[in-house]
Design a protein around this motif. Structure first.
Motif, short mmCIF file in Angstrom:
data_model
loop_
_atom_site.label_atom_id
_atom_site.label_comp_id
_atom_site.label_asym_id
_atom_site.label_seq_id
_atom_site.Cartn_x
_atom_site.Cartn_y
_atom_site.Cartn_z
N THR A 68 146.46 81.24 125.72
CA THR A 68 145.94 80.98 124.39
C THR A 68 144.82 79.95 124.53
N PRO A 69 143.89 79.91 123.58
CA PRO A 69 142.83 78.91 123.69
C PRO A 69 143.37 77.48 123.83
N SER A 70 144.43 77.16 123.12
CA SER A 70 145.00 75.81 123.23
C SER A 70 145.65 75.57 124.58
N ALA A 71 146.15 76.61 125.22
CA ALA A 71 146.83 76.45 126.51
C ALA A 71 145.87 76.11 127.63
N LEU A 72 144.59 76.40 127.46
CA LEU A 72 143.62 76.13 128.52
C LEU A 72 143.61 74.67 128.94
N ALA A 73 143.87 73.77 128.01
CA ALA A 73 143.90 72.34 128.33
C ALA A 73 145.16 71.94 129.11
N CYS A 113 151.28 79.85 126.60
CA CYS A 113 151.01 79.07 125.39
C CYS A 113 150.92 77.59 125.73
N ALA A 114 150.36 76.83 124.82
CA ALA A 114 150.16 75.39 125.02
C ALA A 114 151.48 74.64 124.86
N VAL A 168 145.74 86.66 123.25
CA VAL A 168 147.17 86.75 123.59
C VAL A 168 147.93 87.48 122.49
N LEU A 169 147.72 87.10 121.24
CA LEU A 169 148.45 87.74 120.15
C LEU A 169 148.02 89.20 119.95
N GLY A 170 146.77 89.51 120.23
CA GLY A 170 146.34 90.90 120.18
C GLY A 170 147.06 91.76 121.20
N ARG A 207 142.13 84.65 131.69
CA ARG A 207 141.46 85.15 130.49
C ARG A 207 142.03 84.44 129.27
N SER A 208 141.19 84.28 128.25
CA SER A 208 141.68 83.66 127.02
C SER A 208 141.03 84.27 125.77
#
Length: 176
Positions: free
Chosen positions: A40-45, A13-14, A100-102, A61-62
């Protein structure tokens, strides 16, 4: 600790600690796991995707795969670390609005062991929604490393110190 040739999904997670997730990957690989990092998409940064892909031999993967993409191996265990307030609460509610949540939503029903290592400050950890979520996840068999003798939240101003002291190894020990 569970060791062997199993597949461990490390879900990230971010948070400030996310940039150090390679430490968990190293520990897991040393213990014999094949590691797949999912962010998570936010964690990519917050993470170095290239370095993690090089370290694991697998792309980070995200998002869900396309129907024509090969199916990834099913995880033998999942570690959610660092786990944020938002993701922990959504996981407990069964929300599956990210990959991630899925994965997390299905794991307890599939019998996949899940360990959650929070990275949450004291103000957020004191909130009733968070405490309820921890209790709810534990009631479903999810290991949540939160509380005395496990992981304790940090003060907001102590974020940098909390990042350095983040107990990555405790997540693997909890898979025992």
């Amino acid at each position: 600790m569970i060791v062997g040739n199993g597949v461990l999904y490390v879900l990230v997670c971010a948070s400030g600690a996310a940039g150090h997730v390679g430490r968990l990957v190293t520990l897991a690989q040393t213990a014999g796991w094949t590691v797949q990092v999912v962010a998570t998409p936010s964690a990519l940064a917050f993470i170095d995707q290239e370095a993690l892909a090089s370290q694991t031999g697998r792309p980070v993967r995200s998002r869900y795969r396309a129907p024509t993409d090969p199916r990834p191996p099913r995880p033998d265990a999942i570690v959610l670390a660092p786990a944020t307030y938002n993701t922990i609460n959504k996981f407990a509610l069964g929300v599956a609005d990210t990959y991630v949540l899925g994965l997390l939503a299905e794991a307890p029903g599939l019998g996949i062991p899940v360990v959650v290592l929070p990275y949450v400050n004291r103000a957020l950890a004191s909130r009733l929604p968070f405490r309820r979520s921890v209790d709810q996840l534990r009631a479903e068999g999810v290991t949540v490393l939160f509380g005395p003798g496990q992981w304790e939240p940090h003060d907001t101003a102590d974020g940098a110190e909390a990042i350095e002291a983040f107990p990555w190894e405790s997540a693997l020990h909890a898979l025992a």
